[in-house]
Design an enzyme around this catalytic site. Structure first.
Site, PDB file in Angstrom:
ATOM      1  N   THR A  63      23.291  78.493 125.705  1.00  0.00           N
ATOM      2  CA  THR A  63      22.606  78.785 126.524  1.00  0.00           C
ATOM      3  C   THR A  63      21.015  79.069 126.120  1.00  0.00           C
ATOM      4  O   THR A  63      20.224  79.258 126.854  1.00  0.00           O
ATOM      5  CB  THR A  63      23.061  80.294 127.214  1.00  0.00           C
ATOM      6  OG1 THR A  63      22.902  81.260 126.165  1.00  0.00           O
ATOM      7  CG2 THR A  63      24.449  80.281 127.582  1.00  0.00           C
TER       8      THR A  63
ATOM      9  N   CYS B  19      20.402  88.403 123.277  1.00  0.00           N
ATOM     10  CA  CYS B  19      20.808  89.666 123.875  1.00  0.00           C
ATOM     11  C   CYS B  19      21.324  90.726 122.895  1.00  0.00           C
ATOM     12  O   CYS B  19      21.390  90.537 121.371  1.00  0.00           O
ATOM     13  CB  CYS B  19      22.302  89.415 124.441  1.00  0.00           C
ATOM     14  SG  CYS B  19      22.216  88.169 126.011  1.00  0.00           S
TER      15      CYS B  19
ATOM     16  N   CYS C  29      25.278  93.938 125.992  1.00  0.00           N
ATOM     17  CA  CYS C  29      24.972  92.920 127.077  1.00  0.00           C
ATOM     18  C   CYS C  29      26.212  92.827 127.609  1.00  0.00           C
ATOM     19  O   CYS C  29      27.187  92.431 127.258  1.00  0.00           O
ATOM     20  CB  CYS C  29      24.315  91.696 126.461  1.00  0.00           C
ATOM     21  SG  CYS C  29      23.672  90.783 128.306  1.00  0.00           S
TER      22      CYS C  29
ATOM     23  N   CYS D  17      17.283  87.489 127.061  1.00  0.00           N
ATOM     24  CA  CYS D  17      18.183  87.799 128.365  1.00  0.00           C
ATOM     25  C   CYS D  17      17.692  88.364 129.252  1.00  0.00           C
ATOM     26  O   CYS D  17      16.999  89.449 129.068  1.00  0.00           O
ATOM     27  CB  CYS D  17      19.449  88.177 128.063  1.00  0.00           C
ATOM     28  SG  CYS D  17      20.690  88.621 129.025  1.00  0.00           S
TER      29      CYS D  17
ATOM     30  N   CYS E 201      19.792  92.080 129.786  1.00  0.00           N
ATOM     31  CA  CYS E 201      19.868  93.204 129.031  1.00  0.00           C
ATOM     32  C   CYS E 201      18.412  93.437 128.242  1.00  0.00           C
ATOM     33  O   CYS E 201      18.309  94.453 127.758  1.00  0.00           O
ATOM     34  CB  CYS E 201      21.046  93.103 127.869  1.00  0.00           C
ATOM     35  SG  CYS E 201      20.692  91.567 126.753  1.00  0.00           S
TER      36      CYS E 201
END
Ligand code: ZN
Length: 354
Positions: free
Chosen positions: A39, A43, A47, A74, A77
């Site tokens: 992705t 994080c 998270c 992210c 978070c």
């Protein structure tokens, strides 16, 4: 590049980080970050996002390292901000200061912590033991009682001394309130008691913390609450305790080291880190006051030429400001570059050592 021992330690560290991510361990937030290869996002360990496959996880010691590797923070978070528990503890500390100076606004304080006013009131009460209104009333009473005495403690000082920092109850309360589960994270001083006290030096406030083995943290900043939060993040499982008065002599030793680094020191240090970090930190201690080395030179000195970026990460993770002189590392071009406690402090330390 690593000894067999170093490889084992790195593998153990990876396993414990995997476990912290699987358990969404908030105690590990700020200790490291994880990124997901598929992705492109990084994080906090806690998270709430759906866990990625283990082979797609990458670990970083700092958010800067994750960003430098091309990962985005992210949106859920917010690893680009302080951990949520710390943000909330800081919001309560900020509210205390606002009440003290008569500028408290409940809606605004709540908004800063991302909470509705009623929720913020509950958070405040769980952390301090009293509601904001009761705290305001106490401030007025305190002010009336102490206005005639010169040098009286501020109410924040009083609360820190009486309730927050002694026995680490501030953070225990905060942890319980803020939904931190007992961490399974390997680091963090489980079962240990760590004494701490603060002093003043030419760089601002210095927090000195010691285990039974020696000084385990020297942290620089402007705000005692933030320094305590940093100590808490570094030793999330230790019992933090305000040090006995005799500890003032140790704080004075540290202040002397910061103010007169060329005199050297014989402070007992309790240095904790991975095998690689400890090698880097030892190499830094070999740089004499008044001299600097490049990240590349330090990497070569620890037998890992080309690992300048990892040396930078080890510098950023250094828990012992000045005693482990990470301020003596510059870029190859001689620039001051980053410093865990702010480039201005780094520049001031280097100027003082000339
Ligand atoms: Zn996240």
């Amino acid at each position: 590049m690593y000894s067999a021992d170093g490889n084992d330690m790195l593998m153990n560290e990876t396993a414990s980080r995997m476990e912290a991510v699987r358990a969404r361990d908030a105690a590990a937030d700020g200790v490291f970050f994880y990124a997901v290869l598929t992705t492109g996002v990084f994080c906090y360990p806690s998270c709430a996002a759906r866990p990625a496959r283990a082979e797609n996880l990458r670990f970083f010691d700092t958010r800067q390292a994750a960003a430098a590797a091309g990962y985005r923070p992210c949106r859920r978070c917010r690893p680009d901000l302080a951990p949520r528990a710390q943000r909330r503890a800081e919001a309560v500390a900020a509210a205390c200061r606002a009440i003290e100076t008569g500028h408290f606004d409940l809606a605004q304080a709540g908004a800063q912590a991302g909470l509705a006013p009623a929720s913020f009131t509950r958070l405040f009460r769980n952390v301090t033991g009293v509601s904001p209104a009761a705290y305001e009333a106490a401030r007025r009473q305190h002010a009336a009682q102490t206005s005639l005495r010169a040098g009286a403690n501020t109410i924040t000082d009083t609360i820190y001394q009486a309730g927050f920092s002694s026995s680490g109850r501030f953070y225990e309360a905060a942890d319980t309130m803020l939904g931190m589960t007992p961490g399974k994270f390997r680091a963090g001083g489980a079962g240990e008691t760590i004494d701490h006290a603060t002093g003043a030096c030419f760089l601002g406030t210095v927090l000195v913390a010691a285990s039974g083995r020696g000084i385990c943290a020297i942290l620089l900043g402007d705000d005692t609450g933030a320094l305590l939060a940093d100590l808490r993040a570094r030793f999330p499982r230790a019992a933090l305790r305000e040090a006995a008065p005799e500890f003032a002599a140790r704080v004075a030793d540290v202040v002397r080291l910061i103010e007169a680094p060329k005199a050297g020191h014989s402070l007992p240090l309790d240095i904790r880190g991975t095998a690689f970090q400890r090698r880097v930190w030892q190499a830094l201690r070999d740089i004499p006051a008044g001299q600097t080395a490049s990240y590349q030179a330090v990497a070569a000195a620890v037998g890992a030429p080309g690992a300048a970026r990892a040396v930078g990460s080890a510098c950023a993770a250094n828990p012992l400001a000045v005693a482990v002189p990470c301020h003596r590392v510059r870029t190859a071009a001689g620039a001051i570059s980053g410093y865990r406690w702010g480039p201005a402090r780094k520049a001031a330390l280097l100027a003082r050592e000339q």
